[in-house]
Design a protein around this motif. Structure first.
Motif, PDB file in Angstrom:
ATOM      1  N   ASP A  17       2.066  -3.645 -18.275  1.00  0.00           N
ATOM      2  CA  ASP A  17       2.159  -4.210 -19.667  1.00  0.00           C
ATOM      3  C   ASP A  17       1.439  -2.974 -20.269  1.00  0.00           C
ATOM      4  OD1 ASP A  17       2.944  -6.659 -18.989  1.00  0.00           O
ATOM      5  OD2 ASP A  17       1.250  -7.578 -19.176  1.00  0.00           O
ATOM      6  N   ASN A  18       0.683  -2.136 -19.898  1.00  0.00           N
ATOM      7  CA  ASN A  18      -0.112  -1.162 -20.745  1.00  0.00           C
ATOM      8  C   ASN A  18       0.304   0.124 -20.255  1.00  0.00           C
ATOM      9  OD1 ASN A  18      -2.432  -2.595 -22.356  1.00  0.00           O
ATOM     10  ND2 ASN A  18      -2.755  -3.558 -20.282  1.00  0.00           N
ATOM     11  N   GLY A  19       1.362   0.240 -19.754  1.00  0.00           N
ATOM     12  CA  GLY A  19       2.109   1.605 -19.629  1.00  0.00           C
ATOM     13  C   GLY A  19       1.485   2.658 -18.398  1.00  0.00           C
ATOM     14  N   TRP A  20       0.679   1.924 -17.331  1.00  0.00           N
ATOM     15  CA  TRP A  20       0.108   3.032 -16.465  1.00  0.00           C
ATOM     16  C   TRP A  20       1.523   3.115 -15.522  1.00  0.00           C
ATOM     17  CZ3 TRP A  20      -4.696   4.623 -15.798  1.00  0.00           C
ATOM     18  CH2 TRP A  20      -5.693   4.379 -16.721  1.00  0.00           C
ATOM     19  N   ALA A  21       1.468   4.500 -15.224  1.00  0.00           N
ATOM     20  CA  ALA A  21       2.438   5.002 -14.049  1.00  0.00           C
ATOM     21  C   ALA A  21       2.427   4.236 -12.705  1.00  0.00           C
ATOM     22  CB  ALA A  21       2.459   6.353 -13.868  1.00  0.00           C
ATOM     23  N   GLY A  22       1.106   4.425 -12.399  1.00  0.00           N
ATOM     24  CA  GLY A  22       0.561   3.809 -10.911  1.00  0.00           C
ATOM     25  C   GLY A  22      -0.662   4.057 -10.577  1.00  0.00           C
ATOM     26  N   VAL A  23      -1.151   3.492  -9.374  1.00  0.00           N
ATOM     27  CA  VAL A  23      -2.480   3.442  -8.981  1.00  0.00           C
ATOM     28  C   VAL A  23      -2.511   3.785  -7.241  1.00  0.00           C
ATOM     29  CG1 VAL A  23      -4.239   1.894  -8.199  1.00  0.00           C
ATOM     30  CG2 VAL A  23      -3.003   1.286 -10.103  1.00  0.00           C
ATOM     31  N   VAL A  24      -3.443   4.753  -7.124  1.00  0.00           N
ATOM     32  CA  VAL A  24      -3.700   5.052  -5.864  1.00  0.00           C
ATOM     33  C   VAL A  24      -4.894   4.740  -5.514  1.00  0.00           C
ATOM     34  CG1 VAL A  24      -4.061   7.288  -4.204  1.00  0.00           C
ATOM     35  CG2 VAL A  24      -2.378   7.439  -5.872  1.00  0.00           C
ATOM     36  N   LEU A  25      -4.937   3.668  -4.450  1.00  0.00           N
ATOM     37  CA  LEU A  25      -6.077   3.175  -3.971  1.00  0.00           C
ATOM     38  C   LEU A  25      -6.609   3.260  -2.584  1.00  0.00           C
ATOM     39  CD1 LEU A  25      -8.249   0.678  -4.826  1.00  0.00           C
ATOM     40  CD2 LEU A  25      -6.178  -1.097  -4.113  1.00  0.00           C
ATOM     41  N   TYR A  26      -7.872   3.867  -2.625  1.00  0.00           N
ATOM     42  CA  TYR A  26      -8.616   3.984  -1.154  1.00  0.00           C
ATOM     43  C   TYR A  26      -9.167   2.755  -0.920  1.00  0.00           C
ATOM     44  CZ  TYR A  26     -11.109   6.216   2.886  1.00  0.00           C
ATOM     45  OH  TYR A  26     -11.711   6.681   3.846  1.00  0.00           O
ATOM     46  N   GLY A  27      -8.319   1.793  -0.563  1.00  0.00           N
ATOM     47  CA  GLY A  27      -8.877   0.515  -0.203  1.00  0.00           C
ATOM     48  C   GLY A  27      -7.594  -0.528  -0.161  1.00  0.00           C
ATOM     49  N   CYS A  28      -7.720  -1.873  -0.343  1.00  0.00           N
ATOM     50  CA  CYS A  28      -6.753  -2.666  -0.143  1.00  0.00           C
ATOM     51  C   CYS A  28      -6.133  -3.322  -1.450  1.00  0.00           C
ATOM     52  CB  CYS A  28      -7.060  -3.807   0.813  1.00  0.00           C
ATOM     53  SG  CYS A  28      -7.484  -3.170   2.386  1.00  0.00           S
ATOM     54  N   VAL A  29      -4.936  -3.689  -1.437  1.00  0.00           N
ATOM     55  CA  VAL A  29      -4.382  -4.751  -2.297  1.00  0.00           C
ATOM     56  C   VAL A  29      -3.999  -6.140  -1.732  1.00  0.00           C
ATOM     57  CG1 VAL A  29      -3.089  -2.547  -3.508  1.00  0.00           C
ATOM     58  CG2 VAL A  29      -2.044  -3.809  -1.598  1.00  0.00           C
ATOM     59  N   ARG A  30      -3.563  -6.852  -2.740  1.00  0.00           N
ATOM     60  CA  ARG A  30      -3.358  -8.407  -2.133  1.00  0.00           C
ATOM     61  C   ARG A  30      -1.795  -8.512  -3.261  1.00  0.00           C
ATOM     62  NH1 ARG A  30      -7.277 -12.793  -3.696  1.00  0.00           N
ATOM     63  NH2 ARG A  30      -6.863 -13.276  -5.921  1.00  0.00           N
ATOM     64  N   ASP A  31      -1.479  -9.843  -2.788  1.00  0.00           N
ATOM     65  CA  ASP A  31      -0.320 -10.364  -3.536  1.00  0.00           C
ATOM     66  C   ASP A  31       0.838  -9.359  -3.310  1.00  0.00           C
ATOM     67  OD1 ASP A  31      -1.680 -12.638  -4.668  1.00  0.00           O
ATOM     68  OD2 ASP A  31      -2.376 -11.265  -6.129  1.00  0.00           O
ATOM     69  N   VAL A  32       0.916  -8.909  -1.981  1.00  0.00           N
ATOM     70  CA  VAL A  32       2.141  -7.829  -1.862  1.00  0.00           C
ATOM     71  C   VAL A  32       3.306  -8.036  -2.283  1.00  0.00           C
ATOM     72  CG1 VAL A  32       0.380  -6.563  -0.142  1.00  0.00           C
ATOM     73  CG2 VAL A  32       2.301  -8.205   0.486  1.00  0.00           C
ATOM     74  N   ASP A  33       3.768  -9.270  -2.121  1.00  0.00           N
ATOM     75  CA  ASP A  33       5.160  -9.658  -2.342  1.00  0.00           C
ATOM     76  C   ASP A  33       5.584  -9.519  -3.782  1.00  0.00           C
ATOM     77  OD1 ASP A  33       5.861 -10.037   0.324  1.00  0.00           O
ATOM     78  OD2 ASP A  33       5.184 -12.175   0.138  1.00  0.00           O
ATOM     79  N   VAL A  34       4.608  -9.801  -4.549  1.00  0.00           N
ATOM     80  CA  VAL A  34       4.711  -9.638  -6.056  1.00  0.00           C
ATOM     81  C   VAL A  34       4.712  -8.198  -6.417  1.00  0.00           C
ATOM     82  CG1 VAL A  34       3.804 -10.214  -8.330  1.00  0.00           C
ATOM     83  CG2 VAL A  34       3.700 -12.102  -6.561  1.00  0.00           C
ATOM     84  N   LEU A  35       3.615  -7.428  -5.896  1.00  0.00           N
ATOM     85  CA  LEU A  35       3.578  -6.117  -6.162  1.00  0.00           C
ATOM     86  C   LEU A  35       4.705  -5.329  -5.998  1.00  0.00           C
ATOM     87  CD1 LEU A  35      -0.060  -4.864  -4.633  1.00  0.00           C
ATOM     88  CD2 LEU A  35       0.433  -5.653  -7.245  1.00  0.00           C
ATOM     89  N   ALA A  36       5.509  -5.548  -5.157  1.00  0.00           N
ATOM     90  CA  ALA A  36       6.724  -4.980  -4.881  1.00  0.00           C
ATOM     91  C   ALA A  36       7.669  -5.232  -5.901  1.00  0.00           C
ATOM     92  CB  ALA A  36       7.191  -5.385  -3.310  1.00  0.00           C
ATOM     93  N   THR A  37       7.488  -6.310  -6.740  1.00  0.00           N
ATOM     94  CA  THR A  37       8.780  -6.688  -7.602  1.00  0.00           C
ATOM     95  C   THR A  37       8.281  -5.965  -9.163  1.00  0.00           C
ATOM     96  OG1 THR A  37       7.802  -8.397  -8.531  1.00  0.00           O
ATOM     97  CG2 THR A  37       9.117  -8.742  -6.648  1.00  0.00           C
ATOM     98  N   LEU A  38       7.068  -5.140  -9.028  1.00  0.00           N
ATOM     99  CA  LEU A  38       6.575  -4.773 -10.478  1.00  0.00           C
ATOM    100  C   LEU A  38       7.065  -3.332 -10.448  1.00  0.00           C
ATOM    101  CD1 LEU A  38       3.108  -6.465 -10.423  1.00  0.00           C
ATOM    102  CD2 LEU A  38       5.124  -7.153 -11.723  1.00  0.00           C
ATOM    103  N   PRO A  39       7.431  -3.016 -11.697  1.00  0.00           N
ATOM    104  CA  PRO A  39       7.785  -1.627 -11.953  1.00  0.00           C
ATOM    105  C   PRO A  39       6.470  -0.701 -12.163  1.00  0.00           C
ATOM    106  CG  PRO A  39       7.902  -2.535 -14.151  1.00  0.00           C
ATOM    107  CD  PRO A  39       7.518  -3.647 -13.071  1.00  0.00           C
TER     108      PRO A  39
END
Length: 166
Positions: free
Chosen positions: A90-112
């Motif tokens: 929503d705020n126009g970020w291109a991406g995130v590089v995370l030296y750690g973990c994420v969750r909600d991976v199925d939803v993350l895969a649908t987001l631009p």
């Protein structure tokens, strides 16, 4: 190369030929976002099992930047989930590089949004407001200063001090 037709291998080759300094992160990241290719100037944050600063930053105008998060390589908590990722979109970020973990991976895969992380974990972090913003972070064999250019795709993550011609 056009701005939407590049790969990190091509950029590495071009940087080597042009004698441009670059670094490539060690291959420990997986792509979790809906954008498999992303690049932009780095905004950095250092935190450990507390994503307060990640949430705070991704709620601000991204202007095509990449949030680079040194979460200490924690495999015990997720620093990014679907709600914060949606805020980044929503705020126009291109991406995130995370030296750690994420969750909600199925939803993350649908987001631009580009999301590269070292793993997934279902448990969220604590919210203590702890962390450092705009500091040089070092992980995966690379130091990333605020403003450095980050290029990420399924081949890897590359960092340069200045933008490369795409």
């Amino acid at each position: 190369m056009s701005s939407d037709n590049w790969t990190t291998p091509d950029l590495c080759d071009a940087a080597e030929q042009g004698a441009i300094a670059f670094a490539v992160m060690e291959p420990m990241f997986a792509n979790y976002g809906g954008r498999e290719q992303f690049c932009g100037p780095a905004v950095t944050v250092k935190c450990f099992e507390d994503n307060s600063k990640v949430k705070e930053l991704l709620a601000t105008p991204g202007r095509g930047r990449v949030l680079v998060v040194d979460a200490g390589g924690s495999l015990r908590r997720a620093c990014l989930g679907d709600l914060i990722a949606q805020s980044a979109v929503d705020n126009g970020w291109a991406g995130v590089v995370l030296y750690g973990c994420v969750r909600d991976v199925d939803v993350l895969a649908t987001l631009p949004l580009g999301v590269q992380a070292i793993g997934s974990h279902p448990q969220r972090t604590e919210k203590l407001g702890v962390g450092q913003i705009d500091v040089t972070v070092t992980f995966a064999g690379v130091s990333v200063a605020p403003g450095a250019m980050v290029y990420a795709d399924n081949n890897g993550i590359m960092v340069t001090a200045e933008p490369l011609s795409l």
